[in-house]
Design a protein around this motif. Structure first.
Motif, PDB file in Angstrom:
ATOM      1  N   SER A  81       2.142  -8.549   4.719  1.00 39.07           N
ATOM      2  CA  SER A  81       2.023  -8.435   3.268  1.00 39.07           C
ATOM      3  C   SER A  81       1.853  -6.983   2.822  1.00 39.07           C
ATOM      4  O   SER A  81       2.510  -6.519   1.889  1.00 39.07           O
ATOM      5  CB  SER A  81       0.833  -9.279   2.794  1.00 39.07           C
ATOM      6  N   LEU A  82       0.981  -6.272   3.500  1.00 36.06           N
ATOM      7  CA  LEU A  82       0.727  -4.875   3.137  1.00 36.06           C
ATOM      8  C   LEU A  82       1.921  -3.975   3.415  1.00 36.06           C
ATOM      9  O   LEU A  82       2.028  -2.887   2.857  1.00 36.06           O
ATOM     10  CB  LEU A  82      -0.504  -4.363   3.891  1.00 36.06           C
ATOM     11  N   ARG A  98      -5.710  -1.460  -1.734  1.00 33.78           N
ATOM     12  CA  ARG A  98      -5.134  -2.656  -2.361  1.00 33.78           C
ATOM     13  C   ARG A  98      -5.807  -3.935  -1.875  1.00 33.78           C
ATOM     14  O   ARG A  98      -5.559  -5.019  -2.405  1.00 33.78           O
ATOM     15  CB  ARG A  98      -3.633  -2.735  -2.058  1.00 33.78           C
ATOM     16  N   LEU A  99      -6.665  -3.805  -0.875  1.00 35.78           N
ATOM     17  CA  LEU A  99      -7.244  -4.971  -0.223  1.00 35.78           C
ATOM     18  C   LEU A  99      -8.681  -5.214  -0.684  1.00 35.78           C
ATOM     19  O   LEU A  99      -9.492  -4.293  -0.749  1.00 35.78           O
ATOM     20  CB  LEU A  99      -7.217  -4.764   1.294  1.00 35.78           C
ATOM     21  N   LEU A 142      -1.793 -10.053   7.286  1.00 37.71           N
ATOM     22  CA  LEU A 142      -2.048  -8.918   6.390  1.00 37.71           C
ATOM     23  C   LEU A 142      -1.010  -7.826   6.580  1.00 37.71           C
ATOM     24  O   LEU A 142      -0.545  -7.230   5.610  1.00 37.71           O
ATOM     25  CB  LEU A 142      -3.442  -8.359   6.635  1.00 37.71           C
ATOM     26  N   GLU A 169      -1.947  -6.284  -5.222  1.00 41.91           N
ATOM     27  CA  GLU A 169      -3.335  -6.376  -4.769  1.00 41.91           C
ATOM     28  C   GLU A 169      -3.393  -7.512  -3.747  1.00 41.91           C
ATOM     29  O   GLU A 169      -2.622  -8.475  -3.823  1.00 41.91           O
ATOM     30  CB  GLU A 169      -4.289  -6.659  -5.927  1.00 41.91           C
ATOM     31  N   HIS A 170      -4.279  -7.382  -2.792  1.00 37.97           N
ATOM     32  CA  HIS A 170      -4.427  -8.375  -1.736  1.00 37.97           C
ATOM     33  C   HIS A 170      -5.869  -8.848  -1.731  1.00 37.97           C
ATOM     34  O   HIS A 170      -6.784  -8.045  -1.564  1.00 37.97           O
ATOM     35  CB  HIS A 170      -4.079  -7.774  -0.375  1.00 37.97           C
TER      36      HIS A 170
END
Length: 197
Positions: free
Chosen positions: A7-8, A42-43, A4, A18-19
């Motif tokens: 990616s973030l 976004r998660l 994570l 968006e995740h």
């Protein structure tokens, strides 16, 4: 958590991303790892009520996604810095349905153990794909593993698939990895036979 984080941390795309984390009835510390990122708007966390395995969970995430492109990051794999923005620029330039990139293999400690200078089209994790296209053709959720093999064989020759020969992600392999298990080769061969039928 590292997956994570990688990616973030994407800077170029920022809030446009968006995740979606699909927890497939995990028995490890996935939920506590996700909880550390709870403040990031976004998660989104989705909990499966029954196990769907990687293909079914991926199809579920794609159905929930809203962006033009989706990329699957399996388990504890990692993106390299600004990998996603490189992928988006490349797939737009190529006008392709999917983009597969070169990658590194890493061990449980994140040490690079192998460098793959060409993409492996049988690894669906780490590949950027058009969401509408993938949503229609879907991963084969009758398979519990090796869904990337099936997907690649169905798509190659029928659609424009782009490749990117610089490594953009890291594939984690360790003693407990399914890809290193004793039964993996037999299972892979079984999946290949099922695909051919």
């Amino acid at each position: 958590g590292e997956a994570l984080d990688s990616s973030l941390a994407e800077q170029d795309l920022g809030a446009a991303m968006e995740h979606i984390v699909v927890d497939d009835c995990s028995e490890d510390d996935t939920l506590s790892a996700v909880a550390e990122f709870a403040d990031d708007k976004r998660l989104r966390l989705v909990l499966n009520e029954q196990r769907l395995y990687v293909a079914g969970s991926s199809n579920k995430a794609v159905a929930l996604a809203r962006g033009k492109y989706v990329v699957r990051l399996d388990a504890d794999d990692l993106f390299l810095t600004n990998a996603l923005s490189h992928m988006v620029r490349a797939i737009e330039r190529e006008g392709a349905m999917a983009l597969y990139s070169a990658y590194h293999e890493i061990d449980e400690n994140g040490k690079v153990t192998a460098r793959h200078q060409k993409p492996d089209l049988e690894l669906a994790g780490g590949a950027l794909m058009r969401r509408d296209w993938l949503g229609y053709y879907r991963f084969n959720d009758k398979l519990t593993h090796h869904d990337g093999i099936d997907f690649a064989r169905r798509m190659q020759g029928n659609f424009k698939i782009a490749t990117y020969n610089d490594p953009l992600w890291q594939y984690r392999v360790h003693a407990g990895s399914h890809s290193r298990s004793a039964g993996n080769r037999a299972e892979r061969e079984r999946v290949a036979r099922e695909i051919e039928v």
